[in-house]
Design an enzyme around this catalytic site. Structure first.
Site, PDB file in Angstrom:
ATOM      1  N   LYS A 102      12.631 -24.117   4.204  1.00 11.24           N
ATOM      2  CA  LYS A 102      12.896 -23.534   5.381  1.00 11.24           C
ATOM      3  C   LYS A 102      14.067 -22.794   5.501  1.00 11.24           C
ATOM      4  O   LYS A 102      15.121 -23.156   5.416  1.00 11.24           O
ATOM      5  CB  LYS A 102      12.778 -24.458   6.478  1.00 11.24           C
ATOM      6  CG  LYS A 102      12.268 -23.980   7.621  1.00 11.24           C
ATOM      7  CD  LYS A 102      11.977 -25.303   8.831  1.00 11.24           C
ATOM      8  CE  LYS A 102      11.500 -24.786  10.120  1.00 11.24           C
ATOM      9  NZ  LYS A 102      11.235 -25.898  11.182  1.00 11.24           N
TER      10      LYS A 102
HETATM   11  O1  G3P Z   1       9.365 -25.876  15.134  1.00 11.12           O
HETATM   12  C1  G3P Z   1      10.544 -25.552  15.905  1.00 11.12           C
HETATM   13  C2  G3P Z   1      10.857 -26.603  16.751  1.00 11.12           C
HETATM   14  O2  G3P Z   1      11.134 -27.658  16.373  1.00 11.12           O
HETATM   15  C3  G3P Z   1      11.570 -26.092  17.971  1.00 11.12           C
HETATM   16  O3  G3P Z   1      11.087 -26.493  18.994  1.00 11.12           O
HETATM   17  O4  G3P Z   1      11.052 -27.257  21.425  1.00 11.12           O
HETATM   18  O5  G3P Z   1      13.129 -27.088  20.248  1.00 11.12           O
HETATM   19  O6  G3P Z   1      11.790 -25.188  20.925  1.00 11.12           O
HETATM   20  P1  G3P Z   1      11.840 -26.446  20.415  1.00 11.12           P
END
Ligand code: G3P
Length: 233
Positions: A102
């Site tokens: 990633k």
């Molecule tokens: O896959 C990306 C994710 O982990 C980010 O999620 O909820 O932190 O925006 P969030």
């Protein structure tokens, strides 16, 4: 800003895959036991949330995840320079055949994606917030791009419109890069991702389980069981 709506009539879709977005082994196992899990995504914040620190522990944790799930597991590089990303990415890819490297959407990241693409190592370009970024990552040969829908919604942009726009562009242009809708925050993000043409969603367990819920299912089942009980008590 004018609202842009794209309907992807021409894209031939396979079933949208489900990845879980966590480094929590119990939650990964719970989703896997449901029989619907196709892969896992992690990031440095999710690893930190589980208290995984130090290179050896991080590497071991990725191996543990790969042992639980038969599917792609995204492991993120920490370096932000080209050489650093190559070194880290190669070490991650060597851990297990299912590791996807990633890489953040930055200039050196695009170069690194191109490098890994040439080596046949899968990549997931993360922190994608625009169609332009998605095109660049696809051009470099990314296996997956991760548009963060929830974080766009947070700043009053429609994350789902971005999924639809990228889906349309990839169909028209024939890019093979898969759209991995990320930063999913609720079950409707999953439903809308399917509608807009995402190839994959990566979601916390709670939003996946929330898909199960409907009050009429609960009341209907209670009624069926009560009626059965009346005659079979
Ligand atoms: O896959 C990306 C994710 O982990 C980010 O999620 O909820 O932190 O925006 P969030």
């Amino acid at each position: 800003m004018a609202k842009i709506s794209f309907i992807c009539a021409t894209k031939i879709q396979h079933n949208m895959k489900f990845f879980i977005d966590t480094a929590n082994l119990a939650q990964i196992k719970e989703a896997n036991d449901l029989g619907i899990l196709d892969g896992v995504t992690t990031n440095p914040s999710l690893m930190a949330k589980e208290g995984i620190k130090g290179d050896a522990a991080v590497m071991q944790h990725y191996k543990d995840i790969c042992a639980l799930v038969d599917g792609d597991v995204s492991a993120e590089v920490i370096a932000t320079d080209y050489e650093g990303m190559i070194k880290e990415g190669e070490a991650l890819a060597a851990l297990h055949k299912n590791i996807v490297v990633k890489i953040p959407m930055i200039k050196d990241g695009i170069k690194a994606i191109k490098y890994f693409s040439g080596k046949g190592i899968k990549t997931n370009c993360t922190l994608v917030f625009s169609a332009g970024q998605a095109i660049l990552a696809a051009k470099a040969g990314a296996t997956y791009i991760s548009p963060f829908v929830g974080r766009l919604d947070d700043i009053s942009f429609d994350g789902m419109e971005l999924i639809a726009q990228i889906s349309h562009i990839f169909s028209v242009q024939g890019y093979e890069t898969e759209i991995l809708a990320a930063s999913i925050r609720n079950p409707m993000h999953i439903v809308k991702s399917a509608e807009m043409g995402a190839d994959i969603i990566t979601s916390p367990l709670a939003s996946i389980l929330a898909l199960l819920k409907h009050p009429l299912t609960d009341s209907g089942l209670a009624q069926f069981l009560a009626d059965h009980q009346k005659l079979n008590a």
